[in-house]
Design a protein around this motif. Structure first.
Motif, PDB file in Angstrom:
ATOM      1  N   LEU A 104       0.827  -1.208   0.000  1.00  0.00           N
ATOM      2  CA  LEU A 104       0.000   0.000   0.000  1.00  0.00           C
ATOM      3  C   LEU A 104       0.861   1.258   0.000  1.00  0.00           C
ATOM      4  O   LEU A 104       0.614   2.196  -0.771  1.00  0.00           O
ATOM      5  CB  LEU A 104      -0.922  -0.011   1.221  1.00  0.00           C
ATOM      6  CG  LEU A 104      -1.693   1.284   1.505  1.00  0.00           C
ATOM      7  CD1 LEU A 104      -2.734   1.528   0.433  1.00  0.00           C
ATOM      8  CD2 LEU A 104      -2.338   1.242   2.882  1.00  0.00           C
ATOM      9  N   VAL A 105       1.868   1.290   0.845  1.00  0.00           N
ATOM     10  CA  VAL A 105       2.752   2.460   0.913  1.00  0.00           C
ATOM     11  C   VAL A 105       3.436   2.687  -0.434  1.00  0.00           C
ATOM     12  O   VAL A 105       3.546   3.823  -0.921  1.00  0.00           O
ATOM     13  CB  VAL A 105       3.785   2.280   2.036  1.00  0.00           C
ATOM     14  CG1 VAL A 105       4.840   3.395   1.986  1.00  0.00           C
ATOM     15  CG2 VAL A 105       3.095   2.277   3.398  1.00  0.00           C
ATOM     16  N   GLY A 106       3.891   1.599  -1.069  1.00  0.00           N
ATOM     17  CA  GLY A 106       4.541   1.737  -2.373  1.00  0.00           C
ATOM     18  C   GLY A 106       3.601   2.268  -3.429  1.00  0.00           C
ATOM     19  O   GLY A 106       3.962   3.170  -4.219  1.00  0.00           O
ATOM     20  N   VAL A 157       3.786   6.037  -5.403  1.00  0.00           N
ATOM     21  CA  VAL A 157       3.781   6.224  -6.860  1.00  0.00           C
ATOM     22  C   VAL A 157       2.655   7.168  -7.266  1.00  0.00           C
ATOM     23  O   VAL A 157       2.844   8.079  -8.090  1.00  0.00           O
ATOM     24  CB  VAL A 157       3.650   4.859  -7.563  1.00  0.00           C
ATOM     25  CG1 VAL A 157       3.449   5.049  -9.069  1.00  0.00           C
ATOM     26  CG2 VAL A 157       4.877   4.008  -7.306  1.00  0.00           C
ATOM     27  N   LEU A 158       1.465   6.955  -6.698  1.00  0.00           N
ATOM     28  CA  LEU A 158       0.337   7.830  -7.024  1.00  0.00           C
ATOM     29  C   LEU A 158       0.597   9.263  -6.591  1.00  0.00           C
ATOM     30  O   LEU A 158       0.254  10.224  -7.308  1.00  0.00           O
ATOM     31  CB  LEU A 158      -0.938   7.304  -6.348  1.00  0.00           C
ATOM     32  CG  LEU A 158      -1.489   5.980  -6.875  1.00  0.00           C
ATOM     33  CD1 LEU A 158      -2.705   5.553  -6.059  1.00  0.00           C
ATOM     34  CD2 LEU A 158      -1.865   6.108  -8.349  1.00  0.00           C
ATOM     35  N   LEU A 159       1.219   9.440  -5.423  1.00  0.00           N
ATOM     36  CA  LEU A 159       1.510  10.795  -4.934  1.00  0.00           C
ATOM     37  C   LEU A 159       2.500  11.505  -5.838  1.00  0.00           C
ATOM     38  O   LEU A 159       2.356  12.701  -6.142  1.00  0.00           O
ATOM     39  CB  LEU A 159       2.049  10.713  -3.505  1.00  0.00           C
ATOM     40  CG  LEU A 159       2.213  12.037  -2.759  1.00  0.00           C
ATOM     41  CD1 LEU A 159       0.863  12.717  -2.571  1.00  0.00           C
ATOM     42  CD2 LEU A 159       2.865  11.795  -1.388  1.00  0.00           C
ATOM     43  N   THR A 188       3.740  12.567   7.505  1.00  0.00           N
ATOM     44  CA  THR A 188       2.364  12.591   8.015  1.00  0.00           C
ATOM     45  C   THR A 188       1.500  11.563   7.315  1.00  0.00           C
ATOM     46  O   THR A 188       0.645  10.913   7.940  1.00  0.00           O
ATOM     47  CB  THR A 188       1.768  13.991   7.835  1.00  0.00           C
ATOM     48  OG1 THR A 188       2.623  14.964   8.445  1.00  0.00           O
ATOM     49  CG2 THR A 188       0.383  14.077   8.453  1.00  0.00           C
ATOM     50  N   ALA A 189       1.717  11.399   6.003  1.00  0.00           N
ATOM     51  CA  ALA A 189       0.928  10.426   5.256  1.00  0.00           C
ATOM     52  C   ALA A 189       1.179   9.004   5.753  1.00  0.00           C
ATOM     53  O   ALA A 189       0.244   8.217   5.928  1.00  0.00           O
ATOM     54  CB  ALA A 189       1.249  10.541   3.771  1.00  0.00           C
ATOM     55  N   VAL A 190       2.449   8.660   5.983  1.00  0.00           N
ATOM     56  CA  VAL A 190       2.768   7.310   6.484  1.00  0.00           C
ATOM     57  C   VAL A 190       2.182   7.120   7.880  1.00  0.00           C
ATOM     58  O   VAL A 190       1.644   6.058   8.213  1.00  0.00           O
ATOM     59  CB  VAL A 190       4.286   7.087   6.477  1.00  0.00           C
ATOM     60  CG1 VAL A 190       4.637   5.774   7.185  1.00  0.00           C
ATOM     61  CG2 VAL A 190       4.813   7.071   5.045  1.00  0.00           C
ATOM     62  N   THR A 191       2.278   8.173   8.709  1.00  0.00           N
ATOM     63  CA  THR A 191       1.709   8.090  10.062  1.00  0.00           C
ATOM     64  C   THR A 191       0.205   7.867  10.010  1.00  0.00           C
ATOM     65  O   THR A 191      -0.368   7.123  10.826  1.00  0.00           O
ATOM     66  CB  THR A 191       2.024   9.369  10.839  1.00  0.00           C
ATOM     67  OG1 THR A 191       3.437   9.567  10.870  1.00  0.00           O
ATOM     68  CG2 THR A 191       1.498   9.283  12.262  1.00  0.00           C
ATOM     69  N   ALA A 192      -0.450   8.467   9.030  1.00  0.00           N
ATOM     70  CA  ALA A 192      -1.896   8.311   8.905  1.00  0.00           C
ATOM     71  C   ALA A 192      -2.298   6.886   8.535  1.00  0.00           C
ATOM     72  O   ALA A 192      -3.424   6.462   8.813  1.00  0.00           O
ATOM     73  CB  ALA A 192      -2.426   9.289   7.856  1.00  0.00           C
ATOM     74  N   LEU A 193      -1.372   6.153   7.916  1.00  0.00           N
ATOM     75  CA  LEU A 193      -1.685   4.782   7.506  1.00  0.00           C
ATOM     76  C   LEU A 193      -1.431   3.762   8.603  1.00  0.00           C
ATOM     77  O   LEU A 193      -1.904   2.621   8.499  1.00  0.00           O
ATOM     78  CB  LEU A 193      -0.849   4.407   6.268  1.00  0.00           C
ATOM     79  CG  LEU A 193      -1.039   5.286   5.026  1.00  0.00           C
ATOM     80  CD1 LEU A 193      -0.083   4.830   3.927  1.00  0.00           C
ATOM     81  CD2 LEU A 193      -2.479   5.232   4.536  1.00  0.00           C
TER      82      LEU A 193
END
Length: 485
Positions: free
Chosen positions: A102-104, A108-110, A121-126
């Protein structure tokens, strides 16, 4: 009689395919719940974290992440009906692998969309979504283990010998997730496994093979067909049976002769149109063997240090309860048949070895072991020590010295080893253990052949993760006290 009356060619029988039981493709009722759990479990916490971090478009970002998370989980088969025998260890780590994918994908999408989210922050949110997935998976496994909800009702198909063996093993063990509810024998020999027989297959392939098996499975509400191949159930017949079962909505499982090999050691591959099973060799060297030695020595040292007050109290009780030494030292055979001196708290009278000859006729074990449920040589305090397995704790000294391991086969006596055959001698390929499969599966209540089979399975299939599980199960076995005498 005329030759034409002695033999006549078989007539062709028209089959009515409408008579075949209709396909029974039941949807898994858990799927909507699992999908909803993943969507909300990742989406809601992600939205809260992104909103608190003042990130742009928190609602859209959280919804996109939840949708991708669900797609990743679906693509990796997390919503499919799982086989109950799949390794619990692999299932426990499955959400971590999904989360890394999911992170990968989101990274790519980001990068492709040029979003303005802060990566940290995005990784922390996941992270909350990962934690919830791990907890939900653990809770589901606990519920299946406690209530046996993951068990499969099995219809066994095969010749009588294979049927009897499979049904006996499946229905005699309560720690596995399959239950044989009916059998369909192949050929004229009747099985004697005591299981309902809803139908029978002819020795040769017939048009009604699939109809008979499907009808028996549906009649007994079986959701899995286990086939034991044999001379009368060859490759072509098995293939056609598989087609019919899958069209009828039933899963098929084929019994393998590799019964003593753990599933993680088997890897299927295809070559030249053949399906090959690669069997990895048992662990004897390498990182896991080194880690096992480190865990053994460290665990034994910590155990001796933590249990020293208990040792003092038990030693005093043994010394005051009957005349004789506190410890009982006995020669046992370890890895590669090397003798060593094993330590235990004394649970019998001082001259127990000399009295053994008088009790040989009362031996309750059919193998080389000597076992009596009510051995008159055992002292009063010895009964309590044996029931709680406290008498075995001094063997931590043997573990610290390297003669034994925390987990392994039962250490045998020299006279037992002298009667071993080639198969039984393989038990000595690894260090004997303070606990093991024998300890957690009934101990002295097991027959000699059951004990040997458990030890041989451990010798060929041990792993550090498996050892940790056996240590945890030992606590329950000691509390239960079943088979301890």
């Amino acid at each position: 009689m005329a030759p034409e009356r002695v033999w006549r060619p078989p007539t062709t029988v028209e089959r009515d395919h409408a008579e075949r039981p209709r396909a029974r493709n039941k949807p898994d009722p858990r799927v909507p719940f699992l999908v909803l759990t993943d969507l909300l479990g990742l989406g809601v916490p992600a939205w809260l974290v992104l909103r608190a971090g003042a990130q742009p478009g928190p609602w859209a970002a959280a919804a996109s992440a939840a949708l991708v998370w669900t797609c990743v989980r679906a693509a990796r088969g997390r919503y499919a009906r799982q086989l109950p025998a799949e390794g619990a260890g692999a299932a426990a780590y499955a959400p971590v692998g999904d989360w890394l994918v999911l992170v990968g994908v989101l990274a790519v999408l980001l990068a492709a969309t040029g979003g303005g989210l802060d990566p940290a922050t995005a990784v922390t949110a996941l992270l909350p979504g990962l934690a919830l997935a791990v907890l939900a998976g653990a809770a589901g496994r606990l519920l299946r283990t406690a209530g046996r909800r993951g068990s499969r009702r099995v219809l066994v198909v095969g010749e009588a010998a294979g049927l009897n063996r499979a049904v006996k093993l499946l229905n005699s063990r309560k720690d596995q997730p399959y239950s044989a509810v009916a059998v369909v024998p192949v050929g004229p020999v009747a099985p004697d496994c005591g299981t309902p027989v809803p139908g029978r297959l002819a020795p040769e392939p017939a048009d009604d093979d699939v109809t008979t098996v499907l009808g028996g499975a549906f009649a007994h509400d079986a959701d899995l067909v286990l086939v034991a191949p044999g001379p009368q159930l060859g490759e072509d017949r098995l293939r056609r049976l598989a087609w019919g079962l899958h069209d009828g909505g039933l899963a098929l499982c084929v019994l393998s002769d590799l019964s003593g090999v753990a599933a993680p050691r088997v890897r299927p591959v295809s070559a030249a149109g053949l399906t090959l099973l690669h069997v990895a060799p048992p662990l004897r060297r390498g990182p896991q063997a080194v880690l096992k030695t480190v865990v053994d020595r460290a665990g034994a040292a910590l155990g001796l240090l933590a249990l020293s007050p208990l040792f003092f109290g038990v030693a005093l009780a043994v010394r005051l309860s009957s005349p004789g030494p506190v410890f009982h030292r006995q020669t046992r055979h370890g890895r590669h048949n090397r003798p060593f001196v094993m330590w235990k708290f004394r649970t019998m009278v001082a001259d127990a070895e000399s009295l053994k000859e008088q009790l040989v006729a009362a031996n309750e074990s059919e193998g080389p072991m000597f076992k009596m449920r009510r051995d008159p040589r055992v002292t009063r305090i010895g009964h309590a020590l044996r029931r709680t397995s406290v008498d075995e704790l001094p063997q931590l000294l043997n573990v610290l010295r390297g003669d034994m391991s925390l987990v392994g086969p039962r250490p045998p006596l020299p006279e037992e080893v002298s009667r071993y055959d080639e198969r039984e001698l393989r038990r000595l390929a690894v260090r004997p253990g303070l606990t093991g499969l024998w300890q957690v599966s009934g101990r002295s209540d097991l027959s000699w052949q059951e004990t040997v089979s458990l030890d041989l399975w451990y010798v060929d299939n041990w792993s550090v993760v498996g050892d940790m599980g056996l240590l945890a199960r030992t606590v329950r076995a000691v509390t239960d006290g079943r088979g301890a005498y």
